[in-house]
Design a protein around this motif. Structure first.
Motif, PDB file in Angstrom:
ATOM      1  N   GLU A  36       0.839  -1.201   0.000  1.00 39.78           N
ATOM      2  CA  GLU A  36       0.000   0.000   0.000  1.00 39.78           C
ATOM      3  C   GLU A  36       0.872   1.248   0.000  1.00 39.78           C
ATOM      4  O   GLU A  36       0.568   2.244  -0.646  1.00 39.78           O
ATOM      5  CB  GLU A  36      -0.856  -0.022   1.260  1.00 39.78           C
ATOM      6  N   GLU A  37       1.972   1.152   0.779  1.00 39.31           N
ATOM      7  CA  GLU A  37       2.976   2.207   0.706  1.00 39.31           C
ATOM      8  C   GLU A  37       4.215   1.606   0.045  1.00 39.31           C
ATOM      9  O   GLU A  37       4.602   0.483   0.352  1.00 39.31           O
ATOM     10  CB  GLU A  37       3.331   2.698   2.103  1.00 39.31           C
ATOM     11  N   VAL A  82       8.264   1.980  -0.602  1.00 34.24           N
ATOM     12  CA  VAL A  82       9.457   2.657  -0.092  1.00 34.24           C
ATOM     13  C   VAL A  82      10.577   2.424  -1.089  1.00 34.24           C
ATOM     14  O   VAL A  82      10.817   1.292  -1.520  1.00 34.24           O
ATOM     15  CB  VAL A  82       9.866   2.096   1.302  1.00 34.24           C
ATOM     16  N   ARG A 131       9.018   7.806   0.023  1.00 35.14           N
ATOM     17  CA  ARG A 131       7.796   6.995   0.126  1.00 35.14           C
ATOM     18  C   ARG A 131       6.740   7.514  -0.837  1.00 35.14           C
ATOM     19  O   ARG A 131       6.715   8.712  -1.132  1.00 35.14           O
ATOM     20  CB  ARG A 131       7.227   7.095   1.551  1.00 35.14           C
ATOM     21  N   LEU A 132       5.896   6.609  -1.292  1.00 38.03           N
ATOM     22  CA  LEU A 132       4.784   7.016  -2.159  1.00 38.03           C
ATOM     23  C   LEU A 132       3.663   5.988  -2.061  1.00 38.03           C
ATOM     24  O   LEU A 132       3.927   4.828  -1.691  1.00 38.03           O
ATOM     25  CB  LEU A 132       5.234   7.187  -3.615  1.00 38.03           C
ATOM     26  N   PRO A 133       2.432   6.388  -2.360  1.00 33.77           N
ATOM     27  CA  PRO A 133       1.331   5.421  -2.287  1.00 33.77           C
ATOM     28  C   PRO A 133       1.430   4.412  -3.437  1.00 33.77           C
ATOM     29  O   PRO A 133       1.669   4.808  -4.588  1.00 33.77           O
ATOM     30  CB  PRO A 133       0.075   6.296  -2.468  1.00 33.77           C
ATOM     31  N   GLY A 134       1.218   3.143  -3.135  1.00 39.92           N
ATOM     32  CA  GLY A 134       1.221   2.109  -4.180  1.00 39.92           C
ATOM     33  C   GLY A 134       0.181   2.404  -5.250  1.00 39.92           C
ATOM     34  O   GLY A 134       0.382   2.152  -6.438  1.00 39.92           O
ATOM     35  N   ASN A 187       8.649  13.438   2.518  1.00 42.28           N
ATOM     36  CA  ASN A 187       9.805  13.033   1.713  1.00 42.28           C
ATOM     37  C   ASN A 187      10.796  14.180   1.745  1.00 42.28           C
ATOM     38  O   ASN A 187      10.413  15.354   1.620  1.00 42.28           O
ATOM     39  CB  ASN A 187       9.383  12.760   0.267  1.00 42.28           C
ATOM     40  N   ASN A 236       4.894  16.161   0.600  1.00 37.06           N
ATOM     41  CA  ASN A 236       4.001  15.129   1.104  1.00 37.06           C
ATOM     42  C   ASN A 236       4.148  13.873   0.235  1.00 37.06           C
ATOM     43  O   ASN A 236       3.995  13.955  -0.987  1.00 37.06           O
ATOM     44  CB  ASN A 236       2.571  15.685   1.019  1.00 37.06           C
ATOM     45  N   PRO A 237       4.421  12.725   0.832  1.00 37.06           N
ATOM     46  CA  PRO A 237       4.575  11.498   0.030  1.00 37.06           C
ATOM     47  C   PRO A 237       3.367  11.217  -0.872  1.00 37.06           C
ATOM     48  O   PRO A 237       3.505  10.632  -1.943  1.00 37.06           O
ATOM     49  CB  PRO A 237       4.745  10.398   1.083  1.00 37.06           C
ATOM     50  N   GLU A 238       2.181  11.665  -0.426  1.00 32.01           N
ATOM     51  CA  GLU A 238       0.961  11.459  -1.235  1.00 32.01           C
ATOM     52  C   GLU A 238       1.072  12.140  -2.599  1.00 32.01           C
ATOM     53  O   GLU A 238       0.344  11.804  -3.525  1.00 32.01           O
ATOM     54  CB  GLU A 238      -0.256  12.065  -0.510  1.00 32.01           C
TER      55      GLU A 238
END
Ligand code: ATP
Length: 388
Positions: free
Chosen positions: A253-254, A256, A265-268, A306, A358-360
């Motif tokens: 889901e996340e 790395v 990091r980022l959302p899958g 990030n 923001n990683p999002e």
């Protein structure tokens, strides 16, 4: 203006176009919903005009069919199709006044009482007071509006626009983009617009098809294409993207990843490919999503962002924002756009900085693509002069 009960979608099924051994358009399936403002966007030579001309009937497809609603029109000549085209060169009749230019299509069909319809159409394009002028007595933008009125007078089911604003200067083009959008909303018919200008496509269209090398590379609403590009071509051609080559440490889901020893990091869900631990991924982030602080203030940053270290190599003040180029271990040229609210005078070339976001706001792309696709550095993209 159109019959809302019958489906008037434009349907292209497997259409392609070959010129000798050269394929200008690869087999293409595309449905353009009735009443939408649709843009075909791409660099010079990508096949967008050829696609439009096949809808107009000005070009015979090598394979496939063109349908308007339930009716197949592939082999109908242009004048028998319920479509009309507005070209970059508006080609108004110079000896006729504006009223007669707009009335032309009605008169040709033998309609005698044209006044009400022409007046309504001139009101639609806000040129009522110029009815008795000749084309040369109007500005370029006004002439283009006459061309639109002339094309709409016969109530086509679809209006095709081939770089209609290409001859106008930048400011007028911006005005006309909004004007065309207003006209389309008012008349409610399908507009199919061809342009190489990504801002123009995004301003006007509900749906944009990004074309590259005779294929539609991605299709969607402007914000969807911008936020979730699925290829490096779309990421670079539509605005600017920072693309960082990284290796995947953990996928799920996340996701790395590591790039030059920096963890990101980022959302899958924002990956256009399925990342696998041990594999590679191109990690993308738009320049305006990134914030900058001097390196010695980085300790105060909120956790969970990030972060990337770097040094400012260039900055340009462009009014609403300042655009920075940052040399970083993760990528030699990261772009960051900072809105000019309170300008931090320490952010100058040479300054050591930390970039954080923001990683999002991070997306992931298949690493087996050129990071340069769709940029000026891509051999496949011709640069197009912007008239200032
Ligand atoms: P532009 O913005 O420059 O008009 P485009 O994306 O609209 O570009 P098309 O006009 O569709 O591109 O052309 C696609 C490709 O097909 C180009 O490489 C062009 O050179 C080629 N082409 C177009 N018409 C012909 C023709 N009549 N004969 C041979 N090749 C052609």
């Amino acid at each position: 203006m159109t019959d809302k009960t019958a489906s008037g979608d434009v349907r292209l099924a497997g259409i392609s176009k070959h010129y000798g051994s050269f394929t200008a358009v690869h087999p293409l399936d595309l449905t353009i919903p009735q009443g939408s403002f649709f843009a075909l966007l791409g660099a010079s030579g990508c096949g967008k005009t050829t696609t439009l001309r096949m809808i107009a009937g000005l070009e015979e497809p090598s394979t496939g069919t063109v349908s308007l609603g339930e009716r197949e029109v592939t082999h109908l000549p242009p004048y028998k199709r319920p479509v009309n085209t507005v070209f970059q060169s508006y080609a108004l009749f110079p000896h006729m006044d504006i009223f007669e230019n707009v009335a032309f299509g009605l008169r040709r069909r033998g309609i005698k009482s044209v006044k009400k319809q022409v007046d309504d159409m001139l009101d639609l394009v806000q040129l009522g007071q110029f009815a008795r002028r000749k084309p040369h007595q109007l500005s370029g933008g006004q002439q283009q509006r006459v061309a639109v009125a002339r094309a709409l007078i016969n109530h086509p089911q679809v209006l095709l626009l081939d770089e209609p604003l290409g001859a106008l200067d930048l400011k007028l083009r911006r005005q006309m983009q909004l004007e065309l959008k207003r006209i389309q909303t008012e008349v409610g018919i399908t507009f199919v617009h061809v342009t190489h200008d990504q801002e123009e496509a995004m301003t006007m269209a509900d749906t944009v098809a990004v074309m590259n090398g005779g294929r539609v590379e991605q299709l969607g609403a402007p914000a969807e294409l911008y936020e979730n590009p699925r290829t490096t071509f779309v990421a670079n051609f539509l605005g600017t993207s920072n693309l960082i080559q990284a290796s995947v440490d953990a996928a799920g889901e996340e996701v790395v990843v590591s790039a030059a020893g920096t963890r990101l990091r980022l959302p899958g869900a924002r990956c256009s490919t399925t990342p696998k631990a041990g594999g590679n991924l191109l990690v993308g982030v738009r320049p305006e999503k990134i914030s900058l602080v001097p390196a010695d203030e980085a300790h105060a940053l909120a956790p969970g962002r990030n972060r990337v270290t770097g040094r400012i190599v260039a900055s340009s003040f462009i009014g609403v924002s300042t655009q920075f180029v940052i040399d970083s271990p993760v990528c030699p040229e990261l772009e960051v756009y900072v809105q000019n609210i309170e300008r931090d005078t320490r952010l100058v070339p040479g300054a050591e900085v930390v970039l954080h976001w923001n990683p999002e706001h991070t997306f992931g792309l298949d690493a087996a693509q050129s990071v340069l696709a769709g940029t000026m550095g891509d051999a496949g993209v011709e640069t197009v002069e912007e008239s200032a």
